[in-house]
Enzyme design. Structure first.
Site, mmCIF file in Angstrom:
data_model
loop_
_atom_site.group_PDB
_atom_site.id
_atom_site.type_symbol
_atom_site.label_atom_id
_atom_site.label_comp_id
_atom_site.label_asym_id
_atom_site.label_seq_id
_atom_site.Cartn_x
_atom_site.Cartn_y
_atom_site.Cartn_z
ATOM 1 N N TYR A 1 0.853 -1.194 0.000
ATOM 2 C CA TYR A 1 0.000 0.000 0.000
ATOM 3 C C TYR A 1 0.886 1.241 0.000
ATOM 4 C CZ TYR A 1 -4.102 2.852 1.453
ATOM 5 O OH TYR A 1 -5.128 3.764 1.519
ATOM 6 N N CYS A 2 0.659 2.157 -0.961
ATOM 7 C CA CYS A 2 1.369 3.433 -1.025
ATOM 8 C C CYS A 2 2.872 3.196 -1.124
ATOM 9 C CB CYS A 2 0.981 4.297 0.174
ATOM 10 S SG CYS A 2 1.597 5.997 0.104
ATOM 11 N N ILE A 3 3.674 3.775 -0.232
ATOM 12 C CA ILE A 3 5.115 3.560 -0.284
ATOM 13 C C ILE A 3 5.467 2.102 0.004
ATOM 14 C CG2 ILE A 3 5.497 4.179 2.140
ATOM 15 C CD1 ILE A 3 8.136 5.433 1.324
ATOM 16 N N GLY B 1 3.868 -0.272 -1.387
ATOM 17 C CA GLY B 1 3.826 -0.837 -2.727
ATOM 18 C C GLY B 1 5.078 -0.510 -3.523
#
Length: 601
Positions: free
Chosen positions: A332-334, A336
């Site tokens: 998720y987000c960073i 990812g």
């Protein structure tokens, strides 16, 4: 002589009490000012312009003044519209109807109070502000003739100035605040001043805006409540394994790599909107990384360390806990971004343990990072590195302020009005409680991330970065991937996440959800909100082409992802519980790392 001011319970407020309150305010203000200047002296001199705005706006002003014809035309248009507004307002004051010269955008909630339209004076104030805003942006913020990066920066910070000057942010030009002031005879302003002092004290002289009733939540009690246990930890993370909710589970466990810019429990807020709880109920053996909230002792921790001691260490621990080496992974987000780099590392080493990968609003190609890009240039990063060198980390409040500025009217000025002008306490909201639970960034890791991802965009290049001695090439990744992006994302714009999805060699499914970076992701099926778009086949060349042929669906994207992930589940096996394997239970979820709050003792 006027009556004493009524308090909330109807009891007259003693004037002597008001005097004592104001004396307390003055005393606390003096103490705060002294602490602020002592802290500045102790920390040493700081750059008065860390964002480089002086040079940016001098270039913009030079561009404006170099084209007097365009400037003159803009001024004439502004005067014409202003005269029309005067005429229409006078017409309304005579009791006749007059059309508005300018109206707020549909998404602008600042002028929702009926007086902004029904009262001719406040309608004039509103329209005058909107006209002036439009004029300033048209002359200064459009960026004609400026280098693209400079133009974006001018546009963003011009808008910040305009938002700060909105009439809604001042007592005498906000009808709702004026009514509250008259009704309470000013008690709202006294309470608001006390609220502001409390925020300054909590921030040690820096305004730490309170967004929610933090006393209404407690980790493990009414947020982050899905049953689970910490089964592994190192200096950077704790690994949580959740209790099963079904008799059988998918053979391959599911590992979630959350962002370390915030705490992991965005995935497990409350039972009604917990992604983790939903996953467990679908039959997944769920593991989640809970990152530490680092201090100066971890200043040297690098992006390599976050990969080695994060997802790679988690894979080894999951094998010990379940006996399974094959896993499915979600970032998720960073988280990812780290997952993409990790998959590139694993591909280079022939490691095929990840059988499918899910990327939630994750940037891999940083060519167009959206409005966050205005904070990324050599000047700003160098200043940030100098500040991080002093402490060993980036303070959590700095990152929180940056993200709040992307939606300043919703995440800054609405609370200024509620807390300081109306004198109210913010209501209890689990998402804002999580949002205010900020985390620090280790100096070495954050510098690497800003320079190699945002500034130089090297992750998309084969061999552009090297982690743990291994050149990373995400174009070699064959792992089946599911990319979930959100249409109104201010942090990871969906066209940019789409560009990252196209780098992968394996089969890719791209899905676009409505709403933003958080609400579009944390969208449980029972809520029946928002919707999402899907398209079959290999993603086409451009995001516009993808959206043109995409099919829209109502509700949550979660079931769509669930059906996709099932095919990589590896069949069913009896449910596994924390402690069943080689790893002993260390403590109950959410674990001690998640409970580390900045400023708490």
């Amino acid at each position: 002589m006027s009556d004493p001011t009524p308090s909330d319970d109807g009891t007259p407020l003693d004037p002597a009490e008001i005097s004592r309150t104001m004396l307390d305010v003055a005393t606390r203000s003096q103490r705060l000012a002294a602490r602020f200047f002592e802290k500045r002296a102790r920390d040493g001199s700081t750059n008065p312009d860390p964002l480089g705005l002086a040079d940016t706006f001098s270039k913009a002003m030079f561009r404006v003044m170099s084209d007097p014809v365009a400037l003159g035309k803009a001024q004439i248009d502004f005067w014409r519209d202003s005269l029309e507004l005067w005429r229409n307002t006078y017409t309304r004051m005579l009791g006749m109807e007059a059309p508005p010269v300018v109206v707020p955008h549909d998404s602008d909630r600042r002028f929702a109070h009926t007086d902004w339209e029904d009262n001719a004076v406040f309608d004039y104030i509103k329209q005058s502000y909107l006209l002036t805003s439009r004029y300033i942006l048209s002359t200064l913020g459009t960026g004609d003739g400026l280098e693209a990066k400079t133009a974006e920066k001018v546009q963003f910070f011009t808008r910040q100035f305009i938002d700060a000057c909105a009439p809604t942010n001042f007592v005498l030009t906000n009808p709702e605040v004026l009514r509250a002031t008259l009704d309470s005879k000013g008690e709202n302003l006294v309470k608001g001043l006390q609220n502001m002092l409390e925020d300054l004290e909590r921030g040690d002289g820096r305004l730490q805006l309170k967004m929610t009733d933090s006393d209404a939540f407690e980790l493990g009690v009414n947020v982050a409540t899905t049953p689970g246990k910490v089964v592994f930890e190192n200096s950077l993370m704790q690994l949580i394994q959740y209790e099963p909710a079904t008799e059988t589970v998918f053979r391959r466990p599911l590992l979630i790599v959350p962002p370390w810019i915030n705490k992991y429990y965005i995935m497990d807020l409350r039972p009604k909107n917990s992604f983790v709880k939903w996953l467990v109920e679908q039959g997944h053996t769920v593991f989640v990384i809970s990152w530490v909230n680092p201090d100066e002792a971890l200043a040297g921790k690098s992006f390599d360390d976050y990969m080695l001691d994060g997802p790679l260490a988690a894979l080894e621990a999951i094998a010990d806990a379940t006996g399974e080496r094959e896993v499915n992974v979600v970032g998720y987000c960073i988280g990812g971004t780290l997952l993409a780099a990790t998959l590139g590392y694993m591909a280079a080493r022939g490691d095929e343990r990840a059988k499918c990968a899910t990327f939630l609003t994750s940037l891999i190609d940083f060519a167009e990072p959206g409005e966050l890009g205005v904070f990324i240039d050599e000047y700003q990063i160098s200043n940030l590195e100098a500040e991080m060198e002093k402490k060993g980390y980036l303070d959590g409040s700095s990152m929180a302020t940056t993200f709040s500025m992307l939606r300043a009217n919703d995440l800054i000025w609405s609370f200024v009005i509620n807390n300081y002008l109306l004198g109210k306490e913010p209501f209890a909201f689990d998402l804002l409680y999580w949002n205010s639970d900020s985390t620090r960034m280790p100096r070495a890791m954050h510098s690497f991330y800003l320079r190699n991802m945002y500034l130089e965009n090297r992750l998309r290049e084969p061999g552009g970065i090297t982690l743990a001695g291994t050149p990373i090439d995400v174009t070699r990744v064959k792992t089946p991937a599911y990319f979930l992006s959100t249409k109104e994302d201010h942090i990871a714009p969906w066209p940019s996440t789409y560009a990252g999805a196209k780098l992968f060699r394996g089969p890719v499914r791209f899905v676009l959800a409505a709403s933003g970076h958080i609400a579009g992701v944390i969208n449980p099926p029972l809520a029946q909100k928002y919707g999402y778009w899907t398209s079959s086949g290999r993603p086409p060349a451009t995001p516009e082409a993808w959206l043109e042929r995409a099919e829209s669906h109502e509700g949550s994207w979660w079931p769509n992802w669930g059906k996709w992930c099932q095919r990589y589940g590896g069949g069913r096996v009896p449910a596994r519980r924390p402690g069943d394997g080689k790893l002993p239970v260390l403590e109950a979820a959410p674990g001690s790392y998640a409970k580390m709050r900045i400023g708490a003792t």
